[in-house]
Every structure is written in structure tokens, then in C-alpha cells.
Design a protein around this motif. Structure first.
Motif, PDB file in Angstrom:
ATOM      1  N   UNK A  57     -10.769  -8.228   9.239  1.00  0.00           N
ATOM      2  CA  UNK A  57     -11.122  -7.105   8.369  1.00  0.00           C
ATOM      3  C   UNK A  57     -10.159  -5.942   8.589  1.00  0.00           C
ATOM      4  N   UNK A  58      -9.855  -5.665   9.839  1.00  0.00           N
ATOM      5  CA  UNK A  58      -8.948  -4.562  10.174  1.00  0.00           C
ATOM      6  C   UNK A  58      -7.547  -4.862   9.655  1.00  0.00           C
ATOM      7  N   UNK A  59      -7.079  -6.097   9.834  1.00  0.00           N
ATOM      8  CA  UNK A  59      -5.753  -6.482   9.355  1.00  0.00           C
ATOM      9  C   UNK A  59      -5.644  -6.323   7.845  1.00  0.00           C
ATOM     10  N   UNK A  60      -6.670  -6.775   7.111  1.00  0.00           N
ATOM     11  CA  UNK A  60      -6.664  -6.650   5.648  1.00  0.00           C
ATOM     12  C   UNK A  60      -6.627  -5.180   5.232  1.00  0.00           C
ATOM     13  N   UNK A  61      -7.381  -4.337   5.920  1.00  0.00           N
ATOM     14  CA  UNK A  61      -7.400  -2.913   5.575  1.00  0.00           C
ATOM     15  C   UNK A  61      -6.050  -2.277   5.865  1.00  0.00           C
ATOM     16  N   UNK A  62      -5.427  -2.653   6.976  1.00  0.00           N
ATOM     17  CA  UNK A  62      -4.101  -2.128   7.296  1.00  0.00           C
ATOM     18  C   UNK A  62      -3.083  -2.530   6.240  1.00  0.00           C
ATOM     19  N   UNK A  63      -3.151  -3.767   5.766  1.00  0.00           N
ATOM     20  CA  UNK A  63      -2.247  -4.221   4.706  1.00  0.00           C
ATOM     21  C   UNK A  63      -2.463  -3.432   3.429  1.00  0.00           C
ATOM     22  N   UNK A  64      -3.715  -3.183   3.085  1.00  0.00           N
ATOM     23  CA  UNK A  64      -4.035  -2.408   1.887  1.00  0.00           C
ATOM     24  C   UNK A  64      -3.481  -0.992   1.995  1.00  0.00           C
ATOM     25  N   UNK A  65      -3.615  -0.385   3.162  1.00  0.00           N
ATOM     26  CA  UNK A  65      -3.085   0.965   3.366  1.00  0.00           C
ATOM     27  C   UNK A  65      -1.575   0.971   3.192  1.00  0.00           C
ATOM     28  N   UNK A  66      -0.897  -0.020   3.738  1.00  0.00           N
ATOM     29  CA  UNK A  66       0.559  -0.104   3.594  1.00  0.00           C
ATOM     30  C   UNK A  66       0.973  -0.265   2.131  1.00  0.00           C
ATOM     31  N   UNK A  67       0.245  -1.088   1.384  1.00  0.00           N
ATOM     32  CA  UNK A  67       0.551  -1.279  -0.040  1.00  0.00           C
ATOM     33  C   UNK A  67       0.377   0.025  -0.815  1.00  0.00           C
ATOM     34  N   UNK A  68      -0.703   0.742  -0.537  1.00  0.00           N
ATOM     35  CA  UNK A  68      -0.962   2.001  -1.245  1.00  0.00           C
ATOM     36  C   UNK A  68       0.084   3.039  -0.871  1.00  0.00           C
ATOM     37  N   UNK A  69       0.479   3.087   0.381  1.00  0.00           N
ATOM     38  CA  UNK A  69       1.527   4.029   0.795  1.00  0.00           C
ATOM     39  C   UNK A  69       2.846   3.723   0.086  1.00  0.00           C
ATOM     40  N   UNK A  70       3.161   2.441  -0.043  1.00  0.00           N
ATOM     41  CA  UNK A  70       4.400   2.037  -0.718  1.00  0.00           C
ATOM     42  C   UNK A  70       4.354   2.448  -2.198  1.00  0.00           C
ATOM     43  N   UNK A  71       3.204   2.218  -2.854  1.00  0.00           N
ATOM     44  CA  UNK A  71       3.070   2.615  -4.267  1.00  0.00           C
ATOM     45  C   UNK A  71       3.179   4.134  -4.415  1.00  0.00           C
ATOM     46  N   UNK A  72       2.601   4.883  -3.486  1.00  0.00           N
ATOM     47  CA  UNK A  72       2.685   6.346  -3.538  1.00  0.00           C
ATOM     48  C   UNK A  72       4.134   6.794  -3.361  1.00  0.00           C
ATOM     49  N   UNK A  73       4.829   6.180  -2.422  1.00  0.00           N
ATOM     50  CA  UNK A  73       6.236   6.509  -2.223  1.00  0.00           C
ATOM     51  C   UNK A  73       7.065   6.251  -3.481  1.00  0.00           C
ATOM     52  N   UNK A  74       6.812   5.096  -4.119  1.00  0.00           N
ATOM     53  CA  UNK A  74       7.547   4.760  -5.333  1.00  0.00           C
ATOM     54  C   UNK A  74       7.213   5.743  -6.454  1.00  0.00           C
ATOM     55  N   UNK A  75       5.973   6.155  -6.553  1.00  0.00           N
ATOM     56  CA  UNK A  75       5.566   7.107  -7.594  1.00  0.00           C
ATOM     57  C   UNK A  75       6.198   8.475  -7.358  1.00  0.00           C
ATOM     58  N   UNK A  76       6.301   8.884  -6.116  1.00  0.00           N
ATOM     59  CA  UNK A  76       6.905  10.176  -5.813  1.00  0.00           C
ATOM     60  C   UNK A  76       8.423  10.168  -6.032  1.00  0.00           C
TER      61      UNK A  76
END
Length: 78
Positions: A57-76
Motif C-alpha cells: 500500500x505504501x509503495x503504491x502511494x509513493x508511486x502515485x505521489x511521484x506521478x502527480x509530482x511529475x505531471x505538476x512539473x510538466x504543467x509548470x
């Protein structure tokens, strides 16, 4: 579990338990809380059924956070 529980109530109870105790959060082990008038006074355990968080569960959440951070970086950067 418990009287009048909503998603907001559960989130508030979990946040309160995280900030006021160093003990693990396990949830309630019985449905007896529905008959306990002081159940809202005990913030050490939120009004939810007992649950278990696994390493997966923790690993999946960490992956999700990384994906969202990457999308935010690309949007910025756009």
C-alpha cells in the motif's frame, strides 16, 4: 463505524489521531461504539473498522505521489 459517520468525520478523526498520539492507529475493534455516548471524546482511535496498511500500500502511494509530482512539473514547465 459509529453514529453519524461521514467521510469528513473519518478524515478528521484520523488526522486527530495522527497528531495527538504516537500509538499506531488501528481503528475500532467492535461495533459497541454505536452505544457509547463518549465515543467522540476518545481521539486515540478513529471511528472506523480496524484496518492494516501493508508495505505494498505504501509503495503504491509513493508511486502515485511521484506521478502527480511529475505531471505538476510538466504543467509548470508548459
Amino acid at each position: 463505524v459509529g453514529p453519524g459517520c461521514t467521510d469528513e468525520t473519518l478524515l478528521s478523526a484520523i488526522a486527530s489521531a495522527l497528531h495527538t498520539s504516537t500509538m499506531p492507529i488501528t481503528g475500532q475493534l467492535s461495533a459497541a461504539v454505536e452505544k457509547n455516548p463518549g465515543v467522540w471524546l476518545n481521539t486515540s482511535q478513529p471511528l472506523c473498522k480496524a484496518f492494516m496498511v501493508t508495505d505494498e500500500d505504501i509503495r503504491k502511494q509513493e508511486e502515485l505521489v511521484q506521478q502527480v509530482r511529475k505531471r505538476l512539473e510538466e504543467a509548470l514547465m508548459a
